[in-house]
Design a protein around this motif. Structure first.
Motif, PDB file in Angstrom:
ATOM      1  N   ASN A  19       0.881  -1.169   0.000  1.00 42.86           N
ATOM      2  CA  ASN A  19       0.000   0.000   0.000  1.00 42.86           C
ATOM      3  C   ASN A  19       0.913   1.212   0.000  1.00 42.86           C
ATOM      4  OD1 ASN A  19      -1.636   2.191   0.652  1.00 42.86           O
ATOM      5  ND2 ASN A  19      -3.025   0.913   1.860  1.00 42.86           N
ATOM      6  N   GLN A  20       1.192   1.735  -1.188  1.00 49.15           N
ATOM      7  CA  GLN A  20       2.153   2.836  -1.302  1.00 49.15           C
ATOM      8  C   GLN A  20       1.633   4.123  -0.694  1.00 49.15           C
ATOM      9  OE1 GLN A  20       3.341   2.906  -5.434  1.00 49.15           O
ATOM     10  NE2 GLN A  20       4.868   1.325  -5.070  1.00 49.15           N
ATOM     11  N   ALA A  21       0.331   4.347  -0.722  1.00 50.32           N
ATOM     12  CA  ALA A  21      -0.230   5.570  -0.151  1.00 50.32           C
ATOM     13  C   ALA A  21       0.036   5.648   1.354  1.00 50.32           C
ATOM     14  CB  ALA A  21      -1.721   5.650  -0.428  1.00 50.32           C
ATOM     15  N   GLN A  22      -0.068   4.503   2.032  1.00 51.81           N
ATOM     16  CA  GLN A  22       0.167   4.461   3.475  1.00 51.81           C
ATOM     17  C   GLN A  22       1.571   3.988   3.819  1.00 51.81           C
ATOM     18  OE1 GLN A  22      -2.925   2.023   5.134  1.00 51.81           O
ATOM     19  NE2 GLN A  22      -4.511   3.518   4.722  1.00 51.81           N
ATOM     20  N   GLN A  23       2.374   3.708   2.813  1.00 49.17           N
ATOM     21  CA  GLN A  23       3.728   3.176   2.974  1.00 49.17           C
ATOM     22  C   GLN A  23       3.730   1.965   3.908  1.00 49.17           C
ATOM     23  OE1 GLN A  23       6.203   6.592   3.943  1.00 49.17           O
ATOM     24  NE2 GLN A  23       6.671   6.800   1.779  1.00 49.17           N
ATOM     25  N   THR A  24       2.905   0.992   3.526  1.00 50.29           N
ATOM     26  CA  THR A  24       2.740  -0.223   4.312  1.00 50.29           C
ATOM     27  C   THR A  24       2.928  -1.445   3.425  1.00 50.29           C
ATOM     28  OG1 THR A  24       1.133   0.903   5.709  1.00 50.29           O
ATOM     29  CG2 THR A  24       1.131  -1.483   5.800  1.00 50.29           C
ATOM     30  N   THR A  25       3.584  -2.451   3.967  1.00 49.91           N
ATOM     31  CA  THR A  25       3.702  -3.754   3.332  1.00 49.91           C
ATOM     32  C   THR A  25       2.912  -4.734   4.180  1.00 49.91           C
ATOM     33  OG1 THR A  25       5.903  -3.215   2.512  1.00 49.91           O
ATOM     34  CG2 THR A  25       5.314  -5.531   2.586  1.00 49.91           C
ATOM     35  N   ILE A  26       2.025  -5.486   3.539  1.00 49.91           N
ATOM     36  CA  ILE A  26       1.187  -6.439   4.266  1.00 49.91           C
ATOM     37  C   ILE A  26       1.610  -7.846   3.899  1.00 49.91           C
ATOM     38  CG2 ILE A  26      -1.171  -7.214   4.702  1.00 49.91           C
ATOM     39  CD1 ILE A  26      -1.959  -4.334   3.584  1.00 49.91           C
ATOM     40  N   ILE A  27       2.088  -8.599   4.885  1.00 48.61           N
ATOM     41  CA  ILE A  27       2.501  -9.993   4.684  1.00 48.61           C
ATOM     42  C   ILE A  27       1.250 -10.860   4.802  1.00 48.61           C
ATOM     43  CG2 ILE A  27       4.010 -11.857   5.472  1.00 48.61           C
ATOM     44  CD1 ILE A  27       5.597  -9.396   4.592  1.00 48.61           C
ATOM     45  N   HIS A  28       0.944 -11.630   3.733  1.00 44.77           N
ATOM     46  CA  HIS A  28      -0.266 -12.455   3.711  1.00 44.77           C
ATOM     47  C   HIS A  28       0.001 -13.911   4.052  1.00 44.77           C
ATOM     48  CE1 HIS A  28      -2.951  -9.399   2.017  1.00 44.77           C
ATOM     49  NE2 HIS A  28      -1.863  -8.948   1.425  1.00 44.77           N
ATOM     50  N   GLN A  29       1.096 -14.462   3.553  1.00 39.72           N
ATOM     51  CA  GLN A  29       1.409 -15.871   3.782  1.00 39.72           C
ATOM     52  C   GLN A  29       2.907 -16.050   3.902  1.00 39.72           C
ATOM     53  OE1 GLN A  29      -0.648 -17.612   0.285  1.00 39.72           O
ATOM     54  NE2 GLN A  29      -1.386 -19.108   1.775  1.00 39.72           N
ATOM     55  N   ILE A  30       3.299 -17.059   4.680  1.00 37.65           N
ATOM     56  CA  ILE A  30       4.700 -17.433   4.818  1.00 37.65           C
ATOM     57  C   ILE A  30       4.741 -18.953   4.748  1.00 37.65           C
ATOM     58  CG2 ILE A  30       6.731 -17.441   6.326  1.00 37.65           C
ATOM     59  CD1 ILE A  30       5.493 -14.873   7.624  1.00 37.65           C
ATOM     60  N   GLY A  31       5.609 -19.490   3.887  1.00 37.88           N
ATOM     61  CA  GLY A  31       5.683 -20.940   3.799  1.00 37.88           C
ATOM     62  C   GLY A  31       6.826 -21.422   2.934  1.00 37.88           C
ATOM     63  N   HIS A  32       6.994 -22.734   2.935  1.00 37.89           N
ATOM     64  CA  HIS A  32       8.030 -23.370   2.125  1.00 37.89           C
ATOM     65  C   HIS A  32       7.666 -23.208   0.655  1.00 37.89           C
ATOM     66  CE1 HIS A  32      10.717 -26.417   0.478  1.00 37.89           C
ATOM     67  NE2 HIS A  32      11.425 -26.259   1.588  1.00 37.89           N
ATOM     68  N   ARG A  33       8.670 -23.087  -0.180  1.00 33.59           N
ATOM     69  CA  ARG A  33       8.431 -22.831  -1.606  1.00 33.59           C
ATOM     70  C   ARG A  33       7.621 -23.925  -2.287  1.00 33.59           C
ATOM     71  NH1 ARG A  33      13.652 -24.528  -4.911  1.00 33.59           N
ATOM     72  NH2 ARG A  33      14.368 -26.187  -3.558  1.00 33.59           N
ATOM     73  N   ARG A  34       7.685 -25.179  -1.771  1.00 31.04           N
ATOM     74  CA  ARG A  34       6.905 -26.271  -2.347  1.00 31.04           C
ATOM     75  C   ARG A  34       5.413 -26.093  -2.120  1.00 31.04           C
ATOM     76  NH1 ARG A  34       8.492 -30.859   0.862  1.00 31.04           N
ATOM     77  NH2 ARG A  34       9.943 -29.477   1.879  1.00 31.04           N
ATOM     78  N   GLU A  35       5.044 -25.406  -1.034  1.00 32.02           N
ATOM     79  CA  GLU A  35       3.649 -25.358  -0.614  1.00 32.02           C
ATOM     80  C   GLU A  35       2.990 -23.994  -0.770  1.00 32.02           C
ATOM     81  OE1 GLU A  35       4.483 -26.415   3.334  1.00 32.02           O
ATOM     82  OE2 GLU A  35       4.858 -28.526   2.871  1.00 32.02           O
ATOM     83  N   ILE A  36       3.765 -22.947  -0.824  1.00 29.42           N
ATOM     84  CA  ILE A  36       3.233 -21.593  -0.721  1.00 29.42           C
ATOM     85  C   ILE A  36       2.361 -21.190  -1.902  1.00 29.42           C
ATOM     86  CG2 ILE A  36       5.206 -20.386  -1.727  1.00 29.42           C
ATOM     87  CD1 ILE A  36       3.399 -19.172   1.374  1.00 29.42           C
ATOM     88  N   TYR A  37       2.636 -21.706  -3.087  1.00 29.52           N
ATOM     89  CA  TYR A  37       1.918 -21.262  -4.278  1.00 29.52           C
ATOM     90  C   TYR A  37       0.694 -22.093  -4.601  1.00 29.52           C
ATOM     91  CZ  TYR A  37       6.307 -18.774  -4.795  1.00 29.52           C
ATOM     92  OH  TYR A  37       7.396 -17.994  -4.567  1.00 29.52           O
ATOM     93  N   ASP A  38       0.363 -23.064  -3.776  1.00 28.41           N
ATOM     94  CA  ASP A  38      -0.813 -23.932  -4.039  1.00 28.41           C
ATOM     95  C   ASP A  38      -2.112 -23.220  -3.752  1.00 28.41           C
ATOM     96  OD1 ASP A  38       0.833 -25.977  -4.765  1.00 28.41           O
ATOM     97  OD2 ASP A  38       0.855 -26.894  -2.778  1.00 28.41           O
TER      98      ASP A  38
END
Length: 86
Positions: free
Chosen positions: A67-86
């Motif tokens: 969110n560039q207007a508020q200068q915020t980065t929002i982390i949605h998911q954290i995971g191993h590369r094998r599983e994160i994109y499913d």
């Protein structure tokens, strides 16, 4: 100028599942992202994750939005590369 970092409830649950060593590595990388955001080029995702970006730490990935207007980065998911994109 640094960006603030916010976490979704899913991202908090994801990081809680990891071993302490990886938790520390990921926390350091997220802190680095907030402090150095203006010097990087975010890596966009495609397909059903279009609009999201990824941050790599070893075999783990963090999926986030900006969110560039508020200068915020929002982390949605954290995971191993094998599983994160499913």
């Amino acid at each position: 100028m640094s960006y603030s970092i916010e976490f979704t409830s899913e991202a908090i649950a994801d990081i809680a599942k990891l071993d302490p060593t990886n938790q520390i590595r990921i926390a350091r990388k997220i802190k680095w992202l907030g402090e150095n955001f203006e010097q990087i080029t975010p890596l966009p995702l495609t397909g059903n994750l279009s609009g999201f970006f990824k941050l790599r730490t070893g075999d783990y990935r963090m999926i986030y939005t900006i969110n560039q207007a508020q200068q915020t980065t929002i982390i949605h998911q954290i995971g191993h590369r094998r599983e994160i994109y499913d």
